[in-house]
Motif scaffolding. Structure first.
Motif, PDB file in Angstrom:
ATOM      1  N   ARG A 180       0.842  -1.193   0.000  1.00  0.00           N
ATOM      2  CA  ARG A 180       0.000   0.000   0.000  1.00  0.00           C
ATOM      3  C   ARG A 180       0.877   1.243   0.000  1.00  0.00           C
ATOM      4  O   ARG A 180       1.649   1.460   0.929  1.00  0.00           O
ATOM      5  CB  ARG A 180      -0.941  -0.024   1.205  1.00  0.00           C
ATOM      6  N   PRO A 181       0.774   2.078  -1.041  1.00  0.00           N
ATOM      7  CA  PRO A 181       1.620   3.266  -1.124  1.00  0.00           C
ATOM      8  C   PRO A 181       1.402   4.206   0.050  1.00  0.00           C
ATOM      9  O   PRO A 181       0.270   4.429   0.491  1.00  0.00           O
ATOM     10  CB  PRO A 181       1.165   3.928  -2.439  1.00  0.00           C
ATOM     11  N   ALA A 182       2.503   4.750   0.562  1.00  0.00           N
ATOM     12  CA  ALA A 182       2.435   5.723   1.655  1.00  0.00           C
ATOM     13  C   ALA A 182       2.632   7.149   1.140  1.00  0.00           C
ATOM     14  O   ALA A 182       2.339   8.105   1.857  1.00  0.00           O
ATOM     15  CB  ALA A 182       3.492   5.399   2.711  1.00  0.00           C
ATOM     16  N   HIS A 183       3.149   7.266  -0.079  1.00  0.00           N
ATOM     17  CA  HIS A 183       3.417   8.573  -0.674  1.00  0.00           C
ATOM     18  C   HIS A 183       3.138   8.451  -2.179  1.00  0.00           C
ATOM     19  O   HIS A 183       3.316   7.367  -2.756  1.00  0.00           O
ATOM     20  CB  HIS A 183       4.883   8.976  -0.436  1.00  0.00           C
ATOM     21  N   PRO A 184       2.690   9.538  -2.819  1.00  0.00           N
ATOM     22  CA  PRO A 184       2.406   9.449  -4.259  1.00  0.00           C
ATOM     23  C   PRO A 184       3.554   8.880  -5.089  1.00  0.00           C
ATOM     24  O   PRO A 184       3.325   8.147  -6.059  1.00  0.00           O
ATOM     25  CB  PRO A 184       2.108  10.909  -4.640  1.00  0.00           C
ATOM     26  N   ARG A 185       4.804   9.163  -4.705  1.00  0.00           N
ATOM     27  CA  ARG A 185       5.926   8.657  -5.500  1.00  0.00           C
ATOM     28  C   ARG A 185       6.042   7.135  -5.419  1.00  0.00           C
ATOM     29  O   ARG A 185       6.667   6.518  -6.294  1.00  0.00           O
ATOM     30  CB  ARG A 185       7.235   9.313  -5.048  1.00  0.00           C
TER      31      ARG A 185
END
Length: 299
Positions: A180-185
């Motif tokens: 699960r992404p924690a930051h857009p990058r």
């Protein structure tokens, strides 16, 4: 030289339809009647207006120049006559709108039922396409687009929700496998689902915002679909676990509510202003369009 108004209308119909049969079908007339009208007009003007072959009909240079000036003028005539009819009989006629798929799906269903109930003698035709078009040249009274795609000389009227957001989501099973992404990058390492406009432009970069910070990324497309009808395919693919999708929050809301899609980076979802109804800046507004604008402003 005093061309007949009916002949001028016939020329515009044929030039727009690029054919006598096509124009006859739309106008409810015969192809021979339209052909005779165009011949009379060419004789009156002393110049050929249409190139005719067995396969196509296209305006000559003179015809193109006449069409450019004549179509708006005839629109004004039709609007003036409709205005008189409206005073005599109440508002009636046809309202033609050119709208993107997002508006057809998310905005108009909330508005049209009430409008049609309020104006029972008005008919509405919806042309759905996502590219920006000259609504008048396309035979429509008005269009719906977002402010960044509006021409400066258009009159714009707010329609639908005044604030919307793009939502990012994926199937829970996909996120279980890939994290699960924690930051857009972090999305740069994920399979993403993009749309492509008819112009060839992709629905990228994706833009995110939080606490005044804006992050733009160029996602890697695992799947690309045509913007418009193809977006339902994109949603189905996301539900099936193909990758991450970035789309209108209102479009994804039922799938987020059911749990088949899971929000991704929800605190980064960027808001933007809602759509506008736009129409050419002209003195005479057709009565059905005027009624629609009045209905929007009163809602």
């Amino acid at each position: 030289m005093n061309p007949d108004l009916a002949d001028l209308n016939a020329f515009v119909a044929v030039a727009r339809a690029r054919g006598f049969r096509q124009a006859a079908h739309k106008a409810g007339a015969s192809a021979s009647t339209l052909s005779a009208a165009v011949r009379r007009l060419e004789a009156a003007l002393g110049v050929r207006l249409l190139h005719r072959t067995t396969r196509s009909v296209t305006p000559t240079e003179a015809g193109a120049r006449l069409l450019e000036r004549l179509a708006p003028a005839l629109g004004e005539v039709a609007a003036a006559l409709q205005a008189v009819d409206a005073l005599r009989d109440g508002v009636s006629g046809t309202l033609r709108l050119n709208v993107p798929v997002s508006a057809a799906r998310l905005v108009l269903p909330m508005i049209l039922p009430g409008f049609l109930a309020a104006y029972p003698d008005v008919r509405v035709e919806i042309v759905v396409e996502d590219g920006f078009v000259d609504a008048l040249a396309a035979g429509c009274d008005a269009g719906i687009r977002y402010d960044e795609r509006l021409e400066q000389d258009m009159i714009a009227v707010p329609i639908g929700p005044r604030l919307q957001r793009f939502a990012t989501a994926a199937a829970p099973a996909y996120l279980d496998r890939h994290g699960r992404p924690a930051h857009p990058r972090d999305l740069l390492g994920h399979a993403c689902i993009l749309g492509r406009f008819a112009s060839g432009r992709l629905t990228a970069p994706w833009e995110f915002e939080r606490d005044g910070a804006v992050v733009r990324i160029e996602p890697k497309a695992r799947l690309t679909v045509g913007v418009g009808g193809g977006m339902d395919c994109a949603v189905d693919a996301a539900i099936a676990g193909v990758g991450v999708l970035h789309l209108f929050e209102d479009w994804l809301r039922p799938h987020l509510a059911s749990g088949v899609l899971e929000p991704v980076l929800a605190d980064w979802w960027q808001p933007f202003s809602g759509p506008f109804l736009y129409h050419p800046s002209r003195r005479l507004v057709p009565p059905p369009l005027r009624a629609f604008i009045d209905y929007l402003r009163a809602s």
